[in-house]
Design a protein around this motif. Structure first.
Motif, PDB file in Angstrom:
ATOM      1  N   ALA A  14     -42.816  47.378  66.738  1.00  0.00           N
ATOM      2  CA  ALA A  14     -41.565  48.045  66.394  1.00  0.00           C
ATOM      3  C   ALA A  14     -41.584  48.390  64.907  1.00  0.00           C
ATOM      4  N   THR A  15     -41.250  49.593  64.606  1.00  0.00           N
ATOM      5  CA  THR A  15     -41.166  50.002  63.211  1.00  0.00           C
ATOM      6  C   THR A  15     -39.705  50.050  62.813  1.00  0.00           C
ATOM      7  N   ALA A  16     -39.425  49.416  61.705  1.00  0.00           N
ATOM      8  CA  ALA A  16     -38.056  49.384  61.211  1.00  0.00           C
ATOM      9  C   ALA A  16     -37.895  50.474  60.162  1.00  0.00           C
ATOM     10  N   SER A  17     -36.944  51.322  60.382  1.00  0.00           N
ATOM     11  CA  SER A  17     -36.671  52.346  59.387  1.00  0.00           C
ATOM     12  C   SER A  17     -35.227  52.195  58.950  1.00  0.00           C
ATOM     13  N   THR A  18     -35.053  52.220  57.667  1.00  0.00           N
ATOM     14  CA  THR A  18     -33.708  52.104  57.122  1.00  0.00           C
ATOM     15  C   THR A  18     -33.311  53.445  56.541  1.00  0.00           C
ATOM     16  N   THR A  19     -32.192  53.913  56.968  1.00  0.00           N
ATOM     17  CA  THR A  19     -31.668  55.155  56.419  1.00  0.00           C
ATOM     18  C   THR A  19     -30.297  54.863  55.843  1.00  0.00           C
ATOM     19  N   THR A  20     -30.066  55.397  54.686  1.00  0.00           N
ATOM     20  CA  THR A  20     -28.763  55.246  54.058  1.00  0.00           C
ATOM     21  C   THR A  20     -28.106  56.607  53.969  1.00  0.00           C
ATOM     22  N   THR A  21     -26.840  56.591  54.196  1.00  0.00           N
ATOM     23  CA  THR A  21     -26.108  57.847  54.124  1.00  0.00           C
ATOM     24  C   THR A  21     -25.752  58.146  52.680  1.00  0.00           C
ATOM     25  N   LEU A  22     -25.316  59.351  52.453  1.00  0.00           N
ATOM     26  CA  LEU A  22     -24.929  59.756  51.103  1.00  0.00           C
ATOM     27  C   LEU A  22     -23.755  58.924  50.603  1.00  0.00           C
ATOM     28  N   SER A  23     -22.814  58.630  51.470  1.00  0.00           N
ATOM     29  CA  SER A  23     -21.652  57.846  51.038  1.00  0.00           C
ATOM     30  C   SER A  23     -22.058  56.420  50.662  1.00  0.00           C
ATOM     31  N   GLN A  24     -23.046  55.853  51.352  1.00  0.00           N
ATOM     32  CA  GLN A  24     -23.518  54.518  51.001  1.00  0.00           C
ATOM     33  C   GLN A  24     -24.218  54.535  49.645  1.00  0.00           C
ATOM     34  N   ARG A  25     -25.005  55.558  49.403  1.00  0.00           N
ATOM     35  CA  ARG A  25     -25.690  55.655  48.109  1.00  0.00           C
ATOM     36  C   ARG A  25     -24.704  55.890  46.977  1.00  0.00           C
ATOM     37  N   LEU A  26     -23.698  56.719  47.208  1.00  0.00           N
ATOM     38  CA  LEU A  26     -22.679  56.951  46.181  1.00  0.00           C
ATOM     39  C   LEU A  26     -21.868  55.692  45.908  1.00  0.00           C
ATOM     40  N   THR A  27     -21.541  54.959  46.957  1.00  0.00           N
ATOM     41  CA  THR A  27     -20.802  53.702  46.784  1.00  0.00           C
ATOM     42  C   THR A  27     -21.621  52.724  45.959  1.00  0.00           C
ATOM     43  N   ALA A  28     -22.903  52.599  46.247  1.00  0.00           N
ATOM     44  CA  ALA A  28     -23.760  51.701  45.487  1.00  0.00           C
ATOM     45  C   ALA A  28     -23.873  52.143  44.031  1.00  0.00           C
ATOM     46  N   ALA A  29     -23.983  53.441  43.796  1.00  0.00           N
ATOM     47  CA  ALA A  29     -24.088  53.956  42.434  1.00  0.00           C
ATOM     48  C   ALA A  29     -22.804  53.717  41.643  1.00  0.00           C
ATOM     49  N   VAL A  30     -21.663  53.936  42.281  1.00  0.00           N
ATOM     50  CA  VAL A  30     -20.384  53.714  41.603  1.00  0.00           C
ATOM     51  C   VAL A  30     -20.195  52.232  41.299  1.00  0.00           C
ATOM     52  N   CYS A  31     -20.516  51.374  42.248  1.00  0.00           N
ATOM     53  CA  CYS A  31     -20.386  49.927  42.014  1.00  0.00           C
ATOM     54  C   CYS A  31     -21.314  49.460  40.896  1.00  0.00           C
ATOM     55  N   ALA A  32     -22.552  49.965  40.866  1.00  0.00           N
ATOM     56  CA  ALA A  32     -23.491  49.599  39.808  1.00  0.00           C
ATOM     57  C   ALA A  32     -23.009  50.102  38.452  1.00  0.00           C
ATOM     58  N   SER A  33     -22.425  51.285  38.427  1.00  0.00           N
ATOM     59  CA  SER A  33     -21.911  51.838  37.166  1.00  0.00           C
ATOM     60  C   SER A  33     -20.732  51.027  36.642  1.00  0.00           C
ATOM     61  N   ILE A  34     -19.849  50.649  37.534  1.00  0.00           N
ATOM     62  CA  ILE A  34     -18.693  49.835  37.127  1.00  0.00           C
ATOM     63  C   ILE A  34     -19.154  48.475  36.628  1.00  0.00           C
ATOM     64  N   LEU A  35     -20.091  47.858  37.329  1.00  0.00           N
ATOM     65  CA  LEU A  35     -20.614  46.562  36.893  1.00  0.00           C
ATOM     66  C   LEU A  35     -21.293  46.689  35.540  1.00  0.00           C
ATOM     67  N   GLY A  36     -22.092  47.725  35.348  1.00  0.00           N
ATOM     68  CA  GLY A  36     -22.765  47.931  34.068  1.00  0.00           C
ATOM     69  C   GLY A  36     -21.787  48.159  32.930  1.00  0.00           C
ATOM     70  N   ALA A  37     -20.753  48.961  33.188  1.00  0.00           N
ATOM     71  CA  ALA A  37     -19.741  49.208  32.154  1.00  0.00           C
ATOM     72  C   ALA A  37     -19.004  47.930  31.797  1.00  0.00           C
ATOM     73  N   CYS A  38     -18.691  47.122  32.798  1.00  0.00           N
ATOM     74  CA  CYS A  38     -18.009  45.847  32.529  1.00  0.00           C
ATOM     75  C   CYS A  38     -18.890  44.911  31.707  1.00  0.00           C
ATOM     76  N   LEU A  39     -20.183  44.873  32.013  1.00  0.00           N
ATOM     77  CA  LEU A  39     -21.080  44.006  31.247  1.00  0.00           C
ATOM     78  C   LEU A  39     -21.220  44.477  29.807  1.00  0.00           C
TER      79      LEU A  39
END
Length: 67
Positions: A14-39
């Motif tokens: 079985a091959t496992a493939s992970t696909t992320t949607t655009l909204s998931q990538r944007l959510t991760a980017a926004v969360c990382a940006s907020i965390l970075g700004a807070c730090l």
């Protein structure tokens, strides 16, 4: 005593493939940006001198102008 090894030709790997949607990538980017700004805000305006000095020295060591 001998060990006999056999392989089953019908076994499928079985091959496992992970696909992320655009909204998931944007959510991760926004969360990382907020965390970075807070730090950065915490380190820059911290009244704890060790935290502020560590951030200050890190900026100087990476040739980032800070003042």
């Amino acid at each position: 005593m001998s060990i006999i090894s056999s392989t089953d030709s019908s076994t499928k790997k079985a091959t496992a493939s992970t696909t992320t949607t655009l909204s998931q990538r944007l959510t991760a980017a926004v969360c990382a940006s907020i965390l970075g700004a807070c730090l950065v805000y915490f380190a820059g305006f911290s009244h704890i001198e060790a935290v502020h000095n560590a951030a200050h020295d890190t900026r100087h060591s990476s040739a980032f102008p800070c003042h």
